[in-house]
Design a protein around this motif. Structure first.
Motif, PDB file in Angstrom:
ATOM      1  N   CYS A   1       0.849  -1.189   0.000  1.00 54.71           N
ATOM      2  CA  CYS A   1       0.000   0.000   0.000  1.00 54.71           C
ATOM      3  C   CYS A   1       0.888   1.244   0.000  1.00 54.71           C
ATOM      4  O   CYS A   1       1.756   1.385   0.850  1.00 54.71           O
ATOM      5  CB  CYS A   1      -0.911   0.001   1.223  1.00 54.71           C
ATOM      6  SG  CYS A   1      -1.747   1.564   1.497  1.00 54.71           S
TER       7      CYS A   1
ATOM      8  N   SER B   1       0.112   4.104   0.818  1.00 59.37           N
ATOM      9  CA  SER B   1      -0.220   5.054   1.874  1.00 59.37           C
ATOM     10  C   SER B   1       0.375   4.632   3.220  1.00 59.37           C
ATOM     11  O   SER B   1       1.185   5.344   3.795  1.00 59.37           O
ATOM     12  CB  SER B   1      -1.739   5.194   1.972  1.00 59.37           C
ATOM     13  OG  SER B   1      -2.085   6.061   3.005  1.00 59.37           O
ATOM     14  N   CYS B   2      -0.006   3.449   3.717  1.00 55.65           N
ATOM     15  CA  CYS B   2       0.530   3.014   5.012  1.00 55.65           C
ATOM     16  C   CYS B   2       1.869   2.303   4.837  1.00 55.65           C
ATOM     17  O   CYS B   2       2.567   2.050   5.810  1.00 55.65           O
ATOM     18  CB  CYS B   2      -0.457   2.115   5.740  1.00 55.65           C
ATOM     19  SG  CYS B   2      -0.819   0.576   4.891  1.00 55.65           S
TER      20      CYS B   2
ATOM     21  N   CYS C   1      -6.361  -1.244   0.118  1.00 57.98           N
ATOM     22  CA  CYS C   1      -5.914  -1.332   1.505  1.00 57.98           C
ATOM     23  C   CYS C   1      -7.092  -1.129   2.442  1.00 57.98           C
ATOM     24  O   CYS C   1      -7.763  -0.095   2.384  1.00 57.98           O
ATOM     25  CB  CYS C   1      -4.830  -0.296   1.777  1.00 57.98           C
ATOM     26  SG  CYS C   1      -4.265  -0.381   3.497  1.00 57.98           S
TER      27      CYS C   1
ATOM     28  N   ILE D   1      -7.171  -0.553   5.542  1.00 59.03           N
ATOM     29  CA  ILE D   1      -7.086   0.441   6.618  1.00 59.03           C
ATOM     30  C   ILE D   1      -6.781   1.844   6.099  1.00 59.03           C
ATOM     31  O   ILE D   1      -6.595   2.765   6.871  1.00 59.03           O
ATOM     32  CB  ILE D   1      -6.040   0.040   7.687  1.00 59.03           C
ATOM     33  CG1 ILE D   1      -4.660  -0.094   7.081  1.00 59.03           C
ATOM     34  CG2 ILE D   1      -6.467  -1.243   8.395  1.00 59.03           C
ATOM     35  CD1 ILE D   1      -3.552  -0.193   8.125  1.00 59.03           C
ATOM     36  N   CYS D   2      -6.710   2.007   4.758  1.00 56.73           N
ATOM     37  CA  CYS D   2      -6.383   3.320   4.190  1.00 56.73           C
ATOM     38  C   CYS D   2      -7.501   3.792   3.265  1.00 56.73           C
ATOM     39  O   CYS D   2      -7.258   4.183   2.122  1.00 56.73           O
ATOM     40  CB  CYS D   2      -5.056   3.266   3.442  1.00 56.73           C
ATOM     41  SG  CYS D   2      -3.656   2.964   4.524  1.00 56.73           S
TER      42      CYS D   2
HETATM   43 ZN    ZN Z   1      -2.653   1.167   3.613  1.00 63.78          ZN
END
Ligand code: ZN
Ligand code: ZN
Lengths: 365, 735
Positions: B456, B458-459, B470, B472-473
């Motif tokens: 991912c 982002s994370c 993702c 959690i994103c």
């Molecule tokens: Zn993520």
């Protein structure tokens, strides 16, 4: 407390959807709903999903809900029913005052279920209801009772199929648009008399996601649609005791929703009705229980209903709900009706149940 | 207290006995619990505005859409009805869902029912747990619940330094407490030694660490404050609720501490105005399907990640009924029994009994102002928490519940389901799961001898299995795919002596199941697999392992293309750098579906009503059941009336009907069998009414080609002479 639809998303419907996992299918609809609501998943308080184990192929299918809607570790639960039951539960939850915004999700990967009739047969009472023949038998029994106790004829039932499949031609999301004649429907292969193959909605894959919010929290929503009333109810689950000519579940659910929305003569006050037509005769049964007459038919299921867009298991009523929201915003495209400010949306759980839900939606401008 | 909306109270409870095998059908169990709760609340079914029902997997009762099947038994006929579930967390989710019904102001009263009938599963309910695992990435490993419990218990012991003997204290406590519970299934005085000597199932899990499978139903009545104060001397209010569901990717979870339970508890405490749970809560009913789970959950309920407080309380005896922090005064799942959803609601009922002073011999010594109940479930994933309390601790009272004995509760225990009329049934449940974009590349990796992940942007997590977005994103698309090393580190493990269906492995054989963090992936990210080439006693937390692959020609693109993981040699070199790859392009050839199957089979009791019907049918007889509420005779025979929600007696209340007096109420000529295949000869399904009775009987009509069938035709029931089941119900036209 006023609850509104802040955003709505849909992916489908497809006769089959190879190339999209169920997670990817749902994530696609969820992304659309969040974009529409002007919120990120992380800004939403919780979720309600609508699923059944054997449709999803999992034991305790709720396990696989959080990820594809981006809601892991949030307050989430799963209910069984039509998507509209999920809407009703979420509205209640927001009205407790403890939650501002919620996601409601349902999907179908019907094409991944290789033994659909076996699954449906498995829904009947093991002691009395599993007769070893097609589970559509109860549709045949119902239709016979219904025709025997109403002014409708088999041709009227066939007319529902003709109208809905033809309405679906103009709906880009409906894979089963077709121009049929009455004789095509009446003369189609019999499945469980008097029900023919064409009177049963064909299965389809889809995901539907809605974001609901308390009106004062819905400031980001582009064009919120008000949920003016919700109602749901179940008929008798003992089929030996049920009146098969009438959908009590629909009647009680509708009364509850109408009264909450303050409607006195719903047939006039709602510009459009979306009514479950998983079996064609059920549309007629449902409109009767909803207190509308046959004359209102042009304003029933303008999107083509389930006959036109498919039986999507729990998501079936969600497809109607999606279209109703679009319709009230003037975004329904080719089948947009003029001047519609209020819609009643009805969902049914399918056989062997008489569990129904109704939502009354209103445009906010 | 900061509850917004309407206050919600529990004013009545009902339950059946918890038994290994009940003769009653699922609806019959639910009906008895519902009726009892209504009686306890001093209400009738007409006073109930809405019903909600909790029950866990459909695979237990063995009915698709079992929530729909349970409507009549739950008292929901012609009422608003919703079924909810969150796996093993369902029982405590039930009052939360009911609370929503009333707290929203939508309904004044709500009947909350929880039911689970696990005994129809053949040969064992454990089989239902095979399909809780991911169908595409995990099911091939043939895991079951005991395995993940073993994995989690082992991690818990490792993190918090418990011995098996110390954990066994919980089993001893609960089974002893249950001796005073009228519904209890396996209450007994046992010792730590008994637990240690009980058969080893999947180390560290032994038989007596586990709660039994059960059949039962529990119900409570919820009302708004006004009705509660009108109808009830001692209403107990729901002060706080919390529920949290973590990701389904369980292999990356912290298995030592259930964060999701702590988060749910924090939500509930915030609502109830609790900041120091250990001081402000008087009794605890944590979910205890396994003994270590109670401690694992106490850590979360006390918001104590160090685990010190729970340990102190356990070793000092404070968790006993006369202690400072009574835990599972009911006897819990370990002692009363564990019909999943019903167990959680039994714990809620216990809080109601304790706080309202009606717990009788189980009443704890201290004054009880407030209690907490909790349930847990899914893939070690969900926590549900309810805090209940009253204005002040109630004096001990003599009521039905304080004096209740086992014989006061419904529920007929059977030695064997086959001792009563029963129906054998095997559904053919087959699936093919579209792999989609990410898993196509992931499974293609196995075929090529690679473990694959995606990163991912982002994370920054490099995730296994590879995913398209993702979780959690905010569903950010994940577009970078990698081949990873096939080496890793054992996070936790279990040494199993049983198969997925609970049958024992061949003597001497041990299946070592481990969660393995894969090198190069985000720390602690990995997969579940089996270990081999090592003696079970030598397996340790943190040991290094390497995949052993099947030969290329045998690989099919599944997780079992890795035969197993073996210990990594001391001098073996590892290159853990992930190598970027081009993901598989989707087209008609690559977009495949992964085959799936739910391999369940069932033996159902016909139920009390069904038993009467099929016993009669075998002899060519027919009876209905007289119902004083409707002043009518119901067919088929029934053990309850869904209109009045009263118990009926299918034997004592039987009224003989003339089996030759049937009239066709409706019929359908069906052209397909239950699987949708065309029948050689169409068959006729008939719904038949009998004069003198309300209701009907469904069956098939014996016909010859050319017969005309009409509504109103006279038919007679054909003597079956044999086993129970709807396929033996035949009619013939009366000459
Ligand atoms: Zn993520
Ligand atoms: Zn009755």
């Amino acid at each position: 407390m006023e609850v509104v639809v802040m955003g709505i998303g849909f992916c489908g419907s497809f006769p089959a959807s190879g190339g999209l996992s169920y997670r990817e299918l749902i994530a696609r609809a969820a992304s659309m709903a969040y974009e529409d609501a002007g919120l990120a998943a992380s800004e939403i308080d919780g979720a309600v999903s609508v699923e059944e184990d054997f449709n999803s192929g999992y034991s305790i299918a709720d396990e696989y809900v959080p990820d594809q809607i981006g809601m892991a570790r949030k307050p989430i639960y799963t209910i069984c029913g039509d998507f509209l039951h999920g809407i009703a539960s979420a509205v209640m939850q927001i009205r407790t005052g403890q939650f501002k915004t919620l996601v409601v999700e349902a999907y179908s990967k019907a094409s991944n279920v290789l033994t659909k009739d076996e699954v449906l047969h498995f829904a009947y009472d093991p002691a009395f209801g599993r007769l070893g023949v097609t589970p559509h038998y109860l549709a045949g029994i119902e239709m016979q009772h219904f025709l025997g106790s109403s002014a409708y004829s088999p041709a009227d039932v066939a007319e529902v199929v003709v109208a809905n499949r033809s309405a679906a031609i103009g709906n880009a999301l409906a894979p089963y648009g077709a121009r049929l004649g009455l004789s095509d429907v009446l003369g189609a292969r019999p499945v469980a008399t008097p029900v023919t193959e064409l009177m049963i909605a064909r299965p389809a894959d889809a995901a539907v996601v809605a974001v609901l919010g308390a009106a004062d929290a819905a400031t980001n929503a582009r064009r919120p649609v008000r949920i003016a009333g919700t109602g749901w109810a179940s008929g008798n689950s003992i089929i030996e005791h049920r009146n098969h000519a009438y959908s009590s579940g629909s009647m009680i659910a509708a009364r509850m929703a109408y009264s909450e929305a303050g409607l006195k003569s719903p047939a006039e006050e709602c510009g459009v009705f979306y009514v479950s037509d998983i079996y064609a005769h059920r549309q007629l049964m449902h409109i009767e229980a909803l207190g509308i007459t046959k004359d209102a038919l042009p304003f029933v299921n303008p999107d083509g209903g389930a006959l036109g867009s498919g039986d999507m298991y729990e998501a079936t009523g969600g497809a109607r709900f999606f279209d109703a929201v679009k319709m009230l915003r003037g975004e329904a495209g080719a089948h947009q009706l003029e001047g519609v400010a209020r819609a009643a949306v009805h969902g049914w759980r399918g056989l062997p149940t008489d569990s129904c839900a109704v939502a009354v939606l209103e445009a906010t401008e | 207290m900061s509850i917004k909306g309407n206050r919600v109270a529990v004013i009545g409870a009902g339950m059946t006995r918890f038994v290994r095998r009940a003769e009653e059908a699922p609806g019959e169990l639910a009906a008895r619990a519902a009726q009892m709760a209504l009686d306890d609340a001093g209400l009738t079914i007409d006073d109930i505005d809405a019903v909600c029902l909790g029950t866990a997997p459909d695979a237990f009762d063995g009915v698709h859409m079992k929530g729909e099947h349970l409507i009549a038994g739950a008292g929901a006929t012609h009422k608003p009805y919703l079924r909810h579930y969150v796996g093993g967390g369902t029982g405590v989710m039930s009052p939360i869902h009911g609370w929503m019904h009333v707290a929203s102001g939508k309904f004044k009263t709500c009947l909350v029912v929880a039911e689970e009938k696990m005994s129809p599963c053949n040969p064992h309910p454990a089989g239902a747990f095979l399909t809780i695992f991911d169908h595409t990435t995990e099911q091939a490993l043939e895991l079951t619940l005991i395995h993940i419990f073993g994995i989690e218990m082992s991690r818990f012991m490792h993190v918090y330094g418990y011995t098996e003997e110390e954990i066994a204290l919980v089993s001893v406590l609960c089974k002893k407490n249950a001796l005073d519970h009228p519904a209890a299934q396996i209450a007994q005085k046992i010792t730590v030694k008994d637990v240690m000597n009980s058969p080893l199932l999947s180390w560290p899990v032994k038989r007596l660490d586990i709660s039994p499978t059960s059949d039962a139903a529990v119900a409570i009545v919820l009302t708004n404050e006004h009705i509660a104060r009108t109808h009830c001397k001692a209403p107990v209010f729901i002060e706080g609720v919390g529920f949290r569901l973590d990701t389904a990717y369980w292999c990356t979870r912290d298995l030592g501490f259930p964060n999701y339970v702590a988060m749910a508890a924090r939500d509930a405490y915030e609502m109830a105005g609790i900041s120091r749970p250990a001081d402000q809560i008087d009794i605890f009913e944590p979910y205890d399907p396994f003994d270590y789970k109670a401690l694992h959950h106490m850590n979360a309920l006390l918001l104590d990640k160090t685990g010190r407080r729970t340990k102190e309380l356990l070793f000092s005896g404070a968790l006993e009924r006369d202690g400072s922090h009574p835990m599972c005064p009911s006897g819990g799942a370990l002692g009363v029994g564990n019909p999943i959803a019903a167990t959680g609601l039994m714990k809620i009922a216990e809080l109601y009994f304790q706080i309202s002073g009606q717990a009788g011999k189980r009443q704890v010594k201290k004054d009880v102002h407030r209690g907490v109940a909790q349930a847990w479930g899914d893939l070690m994933q969900v926590g549900t928490v309810v805090v209940m309390g009253s204005e002040g601790a109630m004096p001990r009272r003599k009521t039905f519940w304080s004096e209740a004995k086992p014989e006061d509760l419904a529920g007929t225990a059977l030695k064997d389901v086959k001792d009563v009329p029963h129906i054998e049934y095997t559904p053919d449940l087959r699936y093919a799961w579209d792999n989609g974009y990410a898993l196509t590349t992931y499974l293609d990796g196995f075929k090529n001898g690679k473990i694959r992940g995606s990163r991912c942007g982002s994370c920054g997590r490099l995730m296994i299995p590879a995913r398209a977005f993702c979780e959690i994103c905010n569903l950010r698309p994940v577009t970078e795919y990698y081949d990873l090393a096939d080496t890793g580190t054992v996070q936790t493990f279990t040494l199993s002596h049983v198969n997925w269906d609970s049958s024992p492995l061949p003597k001497g054989q041990v299946k070592i199941i481990a969660v393995i963090a894969i090198d190069g992936a985000t720390p602690e990210m990995g997969l579940c697999h089996v270990l081999s080439e090592i003696a079970p006693k030598d397996v340790t937390w943190g040991m290094r392992v390497k995949a052993v692959w099947k030969p290329q020609a045998e690989r099919t693109g599944t997780v079992t293309d890795i035969r197993y993981f073996r210990p990594l040699g001391k001098n073996e070199k590892v290159d853990a750098t992930p190598a970027p790859i081009k993901p598989v392009e989707l087209d008609a050839a690559t977009a495949k579906a992964y085959p799936g199957r739910i391999p369940m089979s069932y033996v159902y009791t016909a139920g009390l009503g069904g038993s009467k019907f099929f016993t009669d049918l075998a002899k060519g007889k027919l009876s209905g059941t007289h119902c004083p509420h409707c002043d009518a005779v119901h067919i088929p025979p029934a053990a309850f009336c869904e209109y009045g929600m009263i118990a009926l007696d299918p034997k004592g209340g039987a009224r003989a009907l003339e089996p030759r007096s049937g009239v066709i109420a409706a019929f359908s000529i069906v052209h397909e069998d239950r699987a949708g295949h065309l029948l050689d000869e169409p068959q006729v399904v008939v719904q038949v009414a009998f004069p003198g009775a309300v209701g009907s009987v469904f069956g098939r009509l014996q016909t010859k080609t050319g017969d005309t069938i009409e509504v109103g035709m006279k038919v007679e029931l054909v003597r079956s002479g044999k086993a129970a089941g709807p396929e033996h119900v035949w009619f013939k036209v009366r000459k």
